[in-house]
Scaffold this active site. Structure first.
Site, mmCIF file in Angstrom:
data_model
loop_
_atom_site.group_PDB
_atom_site.id
_atom_site.type_symbol
_atom_site.label_atom_id
_atom_site.label_comp_id
_atom_site.label_asym_id
_atom_site.label_seq_id
_atom_site.Cartn_x
_atom_site.Cartn_y
_atom_site.Cartn_z
ATOM 1 N N PHE A 154 37.707 27.237 37.325
ATOM 2 C CA PHE A 154 36.797 26.171 37.019
ATOM 3 C C PHE A 154 37.384 24.910 37.034
ATOM 4 O O PHE A 154 36.704 23.888 37.123
ATOM 5 C CB PHE A 154 36.280 26.295 35.407
ATOM 6 C CG PHE A 154 37.670 26.032 34.572
ATOM 7 C CD1 PHE A 154 37.974 24.593 34.165
ATOM 8 C CD2 PHE A 154 38.589 27.008 34.066
ATOM 9 C CE1 PHE A 154 38.913 24.356 33.392
ATOM 10 C CE2 PHE A 154 39.540 27.094 33.169
ATOM 11 C CZ PHE A 154 39.808 25.385 32.809
ATOM 12 N N LYS A 178 33.034 34.018 44.864
ATOM 13 C CA LYS A 178 32.664 34.174 43.517
ATOM 14 C C LYS A 178 33.224 33.060 42.802
ATOM 15 O O LYS A 178 34.639 33.003 42.760
ATOM 16 C CB LYS A 178 33.250 35.538 43.035
ATOM 17 C CG LYS A 178 32.910 35.739 41.352
ATOM 18 C CD LYS A 178 34.138 35.310 40.492
ATOM 19 C CE LYS A 178 33.636 35.469 38.955
ATOM 20 N NZ LYS A 178 34.092 34.463 38.123
ATOM 21 N N GLU A 181 32.443 31.077 36.383
ATOM 22 C CA GLU A 181 30.899 31.209 35.658
ATOM 23 C C GLU A 181 30.727 29.718 34.900
ATOM 24 O O GLU A 181 29.746 29.375 34.360
ATOM 25 C CB GLU A 181 30.786 32.327 34.903
ATOM 26 C CG GLU A 181 31.900 32.727 33.856
ATOM 27 C CD GLU A 181 32.859 33.338 34.209
ATOM 28 O OE1 GLU A 181 33.585 33.974 33.374
ATOM 29 O OE2 GLU A 181 33.019 33.408 35.486
ATOM 30 N N ARG A 182 32.053 29.168 34.579
ATOM 31 C CA ARG A 182 32.082 27.945 34.080
ATOM 32 C C ARG A 182 31.555 26.783 34.598
ATOM 33 O O ARG A 182 31.076 25.781 34.181
ATOM 34 C CB ARG A 182 33.268 27.897 33.251
ATOM 35 C CG ARG A 182 33.888 28.680 32.391
ATOM 36 C CD ARG A 182 35.225 28.665 31.896
ATOM 37 N NE ARG A 182 35.731 29.386 30.760
ATOM 38 C CZ ARG A 182 36.762 29.592 30.439
ATOM 39 N NH1 ARG A 182 37.706 28.650 30.886
ATOM 40 N NH2 ARG A 182 37.146 30.637 29.474
ATOM 41 N N SER A 231 44.535 32.293 36.286
ATOM 42 C CA SER A 231 45.723 32.436 35.333
ATOM 43 C C SER A 231 46.857 33.547 35.690
ATOM 44 O O SER A 231 46.501 34.529 36.567
ATOM 45 C CB SER A 231 45.301 32.852 33.863
ATOM 46 O OG SER A 231 44.570 34.064 33.876
ATOM 47 N N CYS A 286 47.101 23.568 37.626
ATOM 48 C CA CYS A 286 48.157 24.085 37.885
ATOM 49 C C CYS A 286 49.642 23.348 38.221
ATOM 50 O O CYS A 286 50.685 23.921 38.517
ATOM 51 C CB CYS A 286 48.130 25.561 38.754
ATOM 52 S SG CYS A 286 47.539 25.049 40.419
ATOM 53 N N GLU A 386 51.879 28.384 29.478
ATOM 54 C CA GLU A 386 50.803 27.612 30.456
ATOM 55 C C GLU A 386 50.010 27.189 29.237
ATOM 56 O O GLU A 386 48.964 28.047 28.814
ATOM 57 C CB GLU A 386 50.372 28.185 31.469
ATOM 58 C CG GLU A 386 49.625 27.170 32.207
ATOM 59 C CD GLU A 386 48.921 27.920 33.446
ATOM 60 O OE1 GLU A 386 48.728 27.058 34.530
ATOM 61 O OE2 GLU A 386 48.526 28.827 33.717
#
Length: 486
Positions: A154, A178, A181-182, A231, A286, A386
């Site tokens: 996202f 893909k 979805e956020r 992640s 990141c 993180e």
């Protein structure tokens, strides 16, 4: 175009917008207000299978299109992205929450990735050596690998997808995307502009959803390679599952990026650099700086200036140009971040700037302000994990050697920065740090698209990174030809 109506997001398969065959949906809120702006389908396996079949069919002809022609097609896409920069940035701010300034910067970095993809004819050139033996020539040829897939997060809904599908498609592959979805709305617009540029149906397919889509991609035997950014636990899962199923995988994972501040640094520029790296994009990136190892000699002065400047930062809706820190992506993430701040206090760190205490005017959004801890050590969760938020930990070190040692003790090794005016210090840092991407007086050492992007240790699973020649090698297979003619 951005509207106030609640949108029902669709998949894009074989050149058409189609409803998901599933019935499950997830609400998409504006992070700055909490108000619902869309519903995204959590597509089932069947939708992925349809997308893969469309990509397989398109591959038969797309892979045969001459490389320069594929490049010219991407130039048309590049032009459309440039013409719609302002709209794309607004969509990012609407659904991701980052400030419009940060969103505009992301749009430009995404465009630069497409610029790289248009140069695929140069990057795909093989090698040849005549007369390797008497009357025998040797050569290496690069070919596309087939249907490939990308799973993106996202936090950079434009830049990261554009790391993947333009270069893969330029190399002659077809693609199943893909996205998170956020943040489904920006993905829709990227696909719309792609087909507006005139690409054949099925070359790019978009399947919206969550874990079921990820698992279907990893298990589908017709997908040859998977690119992932996310992640560390999910990256590890994607790499292990994908490779077990015979796929080529690049999985870019989490980070805990350190900056070492030397006494010979330019103090003013260093403070502004750390603020930009730690708190821009709400720390949800990141490559954000989350730990500063500051040498004792300059520590007090550096911290005093850093705290004073940080307290000036305004928090609020990203569409307000006065705001520097926007909302976090979801309420659940906000609660997670508040938990980390509370744990830092409980573990004995000194809270110099408390992001829990922000102005009431921010309203119902998912806001956490810039936060700074001093007196942090390696036993604390705020140093180890993180957090993915505007939370900065300060560790005092006696010298460069201790700063390097501290940085290398992290399980992550994505990016690392040194602030110094001493070339020898910079050289020592470069040669001894574990991180895959290193900055010398560069706040966010994310390389331009023609260089590879990849960390080390728990920040990256795979061999070849995204972008640059690494990206071309990842999306192609080579054939070595040894030939003799009679």
């Amino acid at each position: 175009m951005i509207t106030t109506e609640i949108k029902r997001v669709k998949n894009h398969i074989n050149g058409e917008w189609v409803e998901s065959t599933g019935t499950e949906v997830e609400a998409v809120p504006n992070p700055a207000t909490g108000k619902i702006i869309a519903y995204v389908p959590l597509s089932p396996k069947e939708d992925v299978e349809k997308a893969v079949e469309a990509a397989k069919a398109a591959y038969k002809t797309w892979s045969k299109v001459p490389v320069p022609n594929r490049s010219r097609q991407l130039y048309k896409y590049l032009q459309l992205l440039q013409e719609n920069k302002e709209e794309l940035a607004k969509i990012i701010t609407l659904e991701n929450g980052k400030t419009l300034t940060d969103a505009t910067g992301e749009v430009q970095r995404g465009i630069e990735a497409v610029e790289l993809a248009t140069s695929a004819p140069n990057l795909m050139m093989g090698q040849a050596l005549p007369n390797i033996a008497s009357g025998i020539d040797g050569s290496i040829w690069r070919y596309p690998i087939g249907v490939v897939a990308g799973i993106t997060p996202f936090n950079f809904p434009m830049m990261i997808p554009l790391w993947m599908f333009p270069l893969a498609i330029a190399c002659g592959n077809t693609f199943v995307l893909k996205t998170s979805e956020r943040t489904p709305l920006l993905a829709e617009r990227l696909v719309e502009l792609f087909y507006e540029a005139g690409f054949p149906k099925g070359v790019l397919n978009l399947v919206q959803g969550g874990k079921d889509v990820v698992n279907s991609i990893l298990e589908n035997k017709d997908i040859q390679a998977v690119s992932f950014v996310g992640s560390e636990p999910v990256a590890r899962y994607v790499y292990e599952t994908g490779t077990k199923n015979g796929k080529r995988v690049q999985a870019l994972a989490g980070a805990k990026n350190h900056a070492v501040v030397m006494p010979d640094c330019n103090l003013e520029k260093t403070v502004q650099g750390v603020i930009g790296s730690a708190f821009a994009s709400s720390g949800e990136r990141c490559m954000a700086c989350s730990v500063v190892a500051v040498v004792d000699e300059i520590a007090d002065e550096f911290i005093d200036v850093l705290v004073a400047e940080t307290k000036k930062l305004k928090v609020g809706d990203g569409f307000n140009e006065d705001n520097y820190v926007g909302p976090l992506i979801r309420e659940s993430h906000k609660e997670r971040v508040l938990g980390y701040i509370n744990s830092g206090v409980a573990d004995g760190a000194t809270l110099l700037v408390d992001g829990r205490k922000i102005n009431e005017e921010v309203g119902e959004g998912y806001f956490v302000g810039a936060t700074i801890f001093d007196g942090v050590n390696q036993e604390m969760k705020i140093w180890q994990d993180e957090i993915f938020a505007p939370v900065l930990s300060i560790v005092r070190v006696k010298d460069l050697e201790e700063g390097i040692k501290l940085t290398n003790q992290s399980k992550f090794a994505n990016g690392a920065v040194i602030y110094t005016s001493n070339g020898k210090h910079a050289q020592t840092f470069r040669d001894n740090i574990d991180a895959g991407m290193i900055g010398v007086n560069v706040n966010v050492p994310a390389p331009m698209a023609f260089f590879a992007f990849a960390g080390n240790k728990a920040s990256f699973f795979g061999d070849l990174g995204t972008n640059g020649t690494d990206g071309v090698q990842f999306y192609t297979r080579k054939k070595v030809v040894t030939e003799r003619w009679f």
